[in-house]
Design an enzyme around this catalytic site. Sequence first.
Site, short mmCIF file in Angstrom:
data_model
loop_
_atom_site.label_atom_id
_atom_site.label_comp_id
_atom_site.label_asym_id
_atom_site.label_seq_id
_atom_site.Cartn_x
_atom_site.Cartn_y
_atom_site.Cartn_z
N LYS B 95 -8.23 8.65 -19.84
CA LYS B 95 -7.75 8.89 -18.48
C LYS B 95 -6.58 9.86 -18.60
CE LYS B 95 -5.27 6.75 -14.73
NZ LYS B 95 -4.33 5.66 -14.49
N ALA B 182 -3.99 3.93 -8.36
CA ALA B 182 -2.56 3.97 -8.01
C ALA B 182 -2.29 3.68 -6.53
CB ALA B 182 -1.93 5.30 -8.36
N ASN B 204 -3.06 -2.05 -11.22
CA ASN B 204 -2.22 -2.63 -12.26
C ASN B 204 -1.01 -3.34 -11.66
OD1 ASN B 204 -0.86 -3.29 -14.60
ND2 ASN B 204 -0.53 -1.22 -15.30
N THR B 205 -0.11 -2.56 -11.03
CA THR B 205 1.13 -3.14 -10.52
C THR B 205 0.87 -4.31 -9.57
OG1 THR B 205 2.04 -0.92 -10.62
CG2 THR B 205 3.36 -2.56 -9.48
#
Lengths: 393, 255
Positions: B95, B182, B204-205
């Site tokens: 990526k 994101a 992710n976050t």
Amino acid sequence: MEEIKELDPKNRIDHMTYLPDMEVIDSDIDKKVVKAINDYDYTVFTAADVLEALKKDVLSYRDFQALLSPAAEPLLEQIAQRAQQETRKHFGNSVMMFTPVYIANYCENFCIYCGFNRHNKIRRAKLDFDEMKREFEAIAKTGLQEVLILTGESRKGSDVKYIGEACRLARKYFKVIGLEVYPMNSDEYRYLHECGADYVTVFQETYNSDKYETLHLAGHKRIWPYRFNAQERAILGGMRGVGFAALLGLDDFRKDGFATGYHAYLLQQKYPHAEIAISCPRLRPIINNDKINPKDVHERQLLQVICAYRLFLPFASITISTRESNMFRKHVIAIAATKISAGVSTGIGGHIEGEEAKGDPQFKINDNASVDYVYKEIEEMGMQPVMSDYIYV
Amino acid sequence: MKDTFKLGEHEFTSRFILGSGKYSLELIKAAVENAGAQIVTLALRRATTGNVANILDYIPKGVTLLPNTSGARNAEEAVRIARLAREVGCGDFIKIECIRDSKYLLPDNYETAKATEILAKEGFVVMPYMYPDLNAARDMVNAGAACIMPLGAPIGTNKGLATKEFIKILIDEIELPVIVDAGIGKPSQACEAMEMGAAAVMANTAIATAGDIIAMAEAFKYAIEAGRTAYLAGTGRVLETGAAASSPLTGFLSD
């Protein structure tokens, strides 16, 4: 008794004039910061200003000023809650670990609060490369992958070549090498970057140049603007990241805290790729002067400053020093700090178990916890210690 | 027929790509399992050497590793990190993250396209993380990308599909899988991206900062499945059709 001629102001050099060998760069960041500090009147802010700042996604420098003001003190709990959210968003639950390695304590400066100052009677020493190798091996065994190499500020005692060789050697053991050494010219930073260093930290100590003049009486360090522009020269020399700090307790901590954050902010704006780090040191006692203390910067004020840094610069790495107690450090990584040192010795050598440091320390540390202890403590707090967050390319 | 999507020659049934950063190593395995994820990203810069806790050891066997080039500020650095990832045994997926802004961490599309071209030629399955710009996305396709990964919102902000209209354009115009990466902060936002026709979602976050990481990984899994099912069922058309006008404009037409 040795006569110290700089104690008489008329024997001191002008602290605002560059010395002949000092590189001048094209930058107006120092002027912008000085103007902003002079204009900063923290008594005008109210609780409403602070609450308004806490509602914002992106804080202006006025918001940052509000967070550092006395009006923010009663709202510290709310500020801390908000800072924690911001830290989690940007860093999750990661906490980076590193250790400082002092390789030499020779110093040409006369900074009256510092244990390394040239008139302070301490054991001076410099590690040779064999000693350094043993030191690095001992640190590498603890699992750490990042070190911060420090020296006293002496171009004679620890020249750029010596620091460069130290970086090359350190790169064999560690993934990340930071430097906290005397400010230098951009071509010298370039050389050290090629040797494997990628981060440069310079403490401005105080951004109030009038106060600075009364504390840094001799040596290269006396030249306030050359020190101020060190981070920018480091970036121009190809370093990836730069660190900033005011030594809290030297002067008005609100103004110094503001100047530190604003300095970092302006530099990142000018060089958007630069990675920004902030340290939050308070004054500590030194050998031959037990009375040095951070004055009006108590833990409460320190936490206020750290949280203000976090909210104004949410992306910045914030380091918490072993100058603070284990209890304070542990809690502050759960709120706003993202980087913590462990297994610290501020003497020359001193990472090898059972061996005495070869040279005396810069200041007395407060938290002696080992790498293992700090690692476990971070885990117990439900966070993840990270040894490497970096790749040298 | 199985509903799958392809990246290069590789076929996947799970449409949830899970990040491994920002949370405890011990939780990665359980999160991957509860998410049903077949692809897990990892930042090569987090991988350590020696005998210390290495993130690579915590990622369950059998999932496809997707190393990212975070830390790269330009194409050249991204290429070097990608090659390093291959050397240390992370496989051929990469990526690309080319970021030269430490504040917002927004990707540099121009450098990303350059890196994509070089790495695609070297046989990598290249997944470029990008700002959702149609022209740049076409450049990525021409450069040999295996998919494109537009951002929903600035990384870590949990703001959801702030770039929704632009991602829609990419979904309409780009034939490769469009994976929203994101900014996704909640399962409902992941679901919305999937309803729009995204091939997959990466998060992710949102998971790392949840009170219960494992449960949130599972919640995302269901949201993504629901969104995909809704997309296949064709909800978009139903929702976008307004009420019929009472006096049709075309009522005068007679023969």
